[in-house]
Design a protein around this motif. Structure first.
Motif, PDB file in Angstrom:
ATOM      1  N   CYS A  90       0.814  -1.211   0.000  1.00  0.00           N
ATOM      2  CA  CYS A  90       0.000   0.000   0.000  1.00  0.00           C
ATOM      3  C   CYS A  90       0.851   1.266   0.000  1.00  0.00           C
ATOM      4  O   CYS A  90       0.402   2.319  -0.434  1.00  0.00           O
ATOM      5  N   PHE A  91       2.085   1.170   0.495  1.00  0.00           N
ATOM      6  CA  PHE A  91       2.988   2.316   0.459  1.00  0.00           C
ATOM      7  C   PHE A  91       3.667   2.473  -0.893  1.00  0.00           C
ATOM      8  O   PHE A  91       3.909   3.597  -1.334  1.00  0.00           O
ATOM      9  N   LEU A 121     -15.299  -0.872   1.575  1.00  0.00           N
ATOM     10  CA  LEU A 121     -14.815  -2.255   1.507  1.00  0.00           C
ATOM     11  C   LEU A 121     -13.503  -2.472   2.246  1.00  0.00           C
ATOM     12  O   LEU A 121     -13.375  -3.409   3.046  1.00  0.00           O
ATOM     13  N   PHE A 122     -12.502  -1.621   1.983  1.00  0.00           N
ATOM     14  CA  PHE A 122     -11.187  -1.839   2.586  1.00  0.00           C
ATOM     15  C   PHE A 122     -11.224  -1.853   4.119  1.00  0.00           C
ATOM     16  O   PHE A 122     -10.629  -2.740   4.746  1.00  0.00           O
ATOM     17  N   PRO A 123     -11.908  -0.892   4.768  1.00  0.00           N
ATOM     18  CA  PRO A 123     -11.936  -0.934   6.248  1.00  0.00           C
ATOM     19  C   PRO A 123     -12.555  -2.215   6.808  1.00  0.00           C
ATOM     20  O   PRO A 123     -12.020  -2.785   7.771  1.00  0.00           O
ATOM     21  N   GLU A 177      -8.395  14.939   0.110  1.00  0.00           N
ATOM     22  CA  GLU A 177      -8.805  13.530   0.172  1.00  0.00           C
ATOM     23  C   GLU A 177      -7.609  12.721   0.633  1.00  0.00           C
ATOM     24  O   GLU A 177      -6.750  12.343  -0.158  1.00  0.00           O
ATOM     25  N   VAL A 178      -7.551  12.451   1.933  1.00  0.00           N
ATOM     26  CA  VAL A 178      -6.415  11.755   2.525  1.00  0.00           C
ATOM     27  C   VAL A 178      -6.842  10.423   3.114  1.00  0.00           C
ATOM     28  O   VAL A 178      -6.256   9.371   2.829  1.00  0.00           O
ATOM     29  N   MET A 179      -7.873  10.447   3.923  1.00  0.00           N
ATOM     30  CA  MET A 179      -8.295   9.283   4.700  1.00  0.00           C
ATOM     31  C   MET A 179      -8.770   8.134   3.822  1.00  0.00           C
ATOM     32  O   MET A 179      -8.770   6.981   4.247  1.00  0.00           O
ATOM     33  N   SER A 181      -2.716   6.034   3.792  1.00  0.00           N
ATOM     34  CA  SER A 181      -3.363   6.571   4.996  1.00  0.00           C
ATOM     35  C   SER A 181      -4.571   5.746   5.419  1.00  0.00           C
ATOM     36  O   SER A 181      -4.818   5.547   6.614  1.00  0.00           O
ATOM     37  N   SER A 182      -5.332   5.259   4.447  1.00  0.00           N
ATOM     38  CA  SER A 182      -6.518   4.459   4.756  1.00  0.00           C
ATOM     39  C   SER A 182      -6.143   3.214   5.551  1.00  0.00           C
ATOM     40  O   SER A 182      -6.779   2.888   6.557  1.00  0.00           O
ATOM     41  N   LEU A 183      -5.099   2.520   5.116  1.00  0.00           N
ATOM     42  CA  LEU A 183      -4.656   1.319   5.832  1.00  0.00           C
ATOM     43  C   LEU A 183      -4.092   1.667   7.202  1.00  0.00           C
ATOM     44  O   LEU A 183      -4.374   0.984   8.187  1.00  0.00           O
ATOM     45  N   VAL A 184      -3.299   2.737   7.283  1.00  0.00           N
ATOM     46  CA  VAL A 184      -2.694   3.135   8.559  1.00  0.00           C
ATOM     47  C   VAL A 184      -3.776   3.431   9.592  1.00  0.00           C
ATOM     48  O   VAL A 184      -3.693   2.968  10.743  1.00  0.00           O
TER      49      VAL A 184
END
Length: 436
Positions: free
Chosen positions: A31-32, A112-114, A406-408, A413-416
Motif C-alpha cells: 500500500c505504500f 470495503l477496505f476498512p 482527500e487523505v483518509m 493513509s486508509s490502511l494506517v
C-alpha cells in the motif's frame, strides 16, 4: 518477468498459508509502494493488487480458521465498520441514479477496505510483537518515502515521475516554478499529510520510556518527516500536526506536558500567523498561507461547498457513490456533482451520502475516537500507552486533515488509520503490569 513474478507469488502463498499475518505485513508494504509500479512500469491498474492481497489473506484465514479467535471480532469498531459498509452498499439504489461502475470503484476505498482490513488485525496481529513490527514497518516505509522526496527535490525526477507531471500533474504540483514533492504517493496532498502524521507519531514515541538510541533515531526521523511535509507544499498537513498534537498532549495525563505542549503549539501558530520570518523559503511561506482566511484557494473551496450545499438541499441522501471526484468525471459526466471539485474527503462524503449519511459517518468516527481515548486512558503499561497515543494522534491528524484534502480514503493513509484503530481496541489484551 512473468515467470519471476509467478515464482515469487508461489513462494508468498506458501508462507501465507503457514502464517497469514505475513500477508497483512506484505499488504502494508504494498500500500505504500504500489505507486512506484504504477508510474515506472504502468500497463495495469496496480490498485487492484490491494484486493488480490486481501482475497488471498482471507482465503488463508478461512482455511486455517481453527487457529484464530473469532470472538475477538465482537467489538464496536468491527460492528460500526460493518454498518458503514452496509450503508455504502445500499447507496447503489440511491434515487439520484449515479453510475453503478462509479459506485463499484468508490465503495472500494470508502466501505470495503476498512471492513476487510480491520477484522484481519484482530485475528492476525494479536500480540505485542506484531504491534512493534507494524510500527517499525510503517515508520521505515515513511522514511523511504521521505528519501524519495528528497531525491525529487535535490536530484530530479525519474521518467515515470516526470511523465506524471507532463500528463497533467504539473498543474497542481508545480507552483510558481517550485515542485510540490509527492514521492511515490498518489499526489503531494497525500504525501504531505502522511509525513505530518508520521512526524507526530515519531515525536510521541521519542518521548516515551524507550532506550535512548531508539528515541534518538525517532527524533531524527521526525525532523526528516517534518521537512518532507514542508517540501510537499501541503498546507492542510499543518492541521494534521495541530489536531494530532492536541490528542497526544491530552492523552499523556500529565499536566506539565499538557501546559508545555499547548505553549509550544500556540507559539508555533503565532510564529506562522503574526510574523514574516522564513518567508524567503517557499515551503514556509506556503505553510503560512494555511492560516490566511483570505487565501484564494480557500475561498474557492468555500464557494464550492456553498454550491454543493444548494444542490443537496433537496437530496438528503446525496448523489450516490462515485458521483463526485475522479470517478464522477469518468463514470458520471451527466451528473451535476461531477463538475464540482470536492477538495475534501468530508465534502465528498457529504456529496455522495447526503447530510444523513455524513451525520452518521461523522458521529461514528467521533464515537470510535472517544472509545479509543477511553481505552488509552486506562492502559497501565507506560510503553504501550505511548505507542497507542502515537497511533491515536496519527489517526486524529489524518481524519481532520481530510477536511482539506482527500487523505483518509487513499493509500497508505486508509490502511494506517484502519490498522491503528484496531490496535487501540486490541491494546487492553497487551496490557500488563505497569513498567518500573
Amino acid at each position: 518477468m512473468i515467470l519471476i513474478v509467478g515464482a515469487l507469488m508461489v513462494i508468498f502463498i506458501i508462507f501465507l498459508f503457514k502464517d497469514p499475518s505475513i500477508g497483512l505485513t506484505a499488504l502494508t508494504v504494498y500500500c505504500f509502494i504500489f505507486g512506484i509500479f504504477a508510474r515506472e512500469i504502468g500497463g495495469i491498474p496496480y490498485g487492484i493488487g490491494i484486493e488480490v492481497f486481501l482475497l488471498l489473506i482471507w482465503i488463508a484465514v478461512i482455511i486455517l480458521n481453527q487457529q484464530f479467535n473469532w470472538k475477538s471480532l465482537n467489538n464496536n469498531l468491527t460492528k460500526l465498520m460493518l454498518i458503514w459498509f452496509i450503508i455504502s452498499f445500499v447507496e447503489i439504489i440511491n434515487p439520484a441514479g449515479a453510475s453503478v461502475r462509479g459506485w463499484l470503484q468508490e465503495i472500494r476505498s470508502t466501505g470495503l477496505f476498512p471492513i476487510l482490513i480491520i477484522p484481519l488485525v484482530f485475528l492476525l496481529y494479536n500480540s505485542k510483537k506484531k504491534l512493534d513490527l507494524f510500527l517499525i514497518v510503517i515508520l521505515s516505509l515513511s522514511f523511504l518515502a521521505t528519501l524519495n522526496g528528497l531525491k525529487q527535490q535535490f536530484i530530479g525526477l525519474s521518467p515515470g515521475e516526470q511523465r506524471f507531471l507532463t500528463e497533467g500533474g504539473e498543474i497542481t504540483h508545480v507552483l510558481w516554478g517550485v515542485l510540490r514533492v509527492f514521492s511515490f504517493y498518489s499526489d503531494a496532498g497525500q504525501f504531505g499529510a502522511s509525513q505530518a502524521s508520521f512526524t507526530l507519531m515519531a515525536i510521541v514515541l521519542a518521548v516515551g520510556p524507550f532506550q535512548w538510541w531508539k528515541r534518538l533515531i525517532l527524533l531524527i526521523a521526525a525532523g526528516l518527516f517534518f521537512y518532507g511535509m514542508l517540501i510537499s507544499g501541503t498546507r492542510g498537513a499543518l492541521f494534521a500536526l495541530i489536531v494530532g498534537a492536541f490528542f497526544a498532549i491530552f492523552l499523556t495525563k500529565n499536566i506539565k506536558v499538557l501546559f508545555a505542549g499547548l505553549t509550544v503549539a500556540l507559539l508555533f501558530l503565532a510564529f506562522l500567523k503574526f510574523t514574516y520570518i522564513g518567508n524567503g523559503s517557499y515551503q514556509i511561506y506556503r505553510l503560512r498561507t494555511a492560516l490566511d482566511p483570505k487565501e484564494a484557494s480557500l475561498n474557492v473551496r468555500i464557494n464550492n461547498q456553498k454550491i454543493i450545499g444548494q444542490y443537496l438541499a433537496s437530496r438528503p441522501f446525496g448523489g450516490g457513490l462515485g458521483v463526485i471526484g475522479t470517478w464522477g468525471k469518468e463514470y458520471n459526466k451527466d451528473k451535476y456533482l461531477s463538475t464540482v471539485e470536492p477538495d475534501s474527503y468530508w465534502v465528498k462524503i457529504w456529496a455522495m451520502y447526503g447530510i444523513v449519511g455524513f451525520t452518521i459517518w461523522f458521529c461514528m468516527i467521533m464515537y470510535i475516537f472517544g472509545q479509543c481515548c477511553g481505552i488509552i486512558w486506562n492502559i497501565r503499561n507506560e510503553g504501550l500507552r505511548y505507542k497507542m497515543i502515537a497511533m491515536m494522534s496519527t489517526c486524529a491528524g489524518i481524519f481532520f486533515c481530510s477536511y482539506g484534502n482527500e487523505v483518509m480514503n487513499a493509500m497508505p493513509s486508509s490502511l494506517v488509520v484502519s490498522v491503528c484503530l484496531a490496535f487501540i481496541f486490541l491494546s487492553p489484551n497487551f496490557d500488563d503490569k505497569p513498567e518500573t
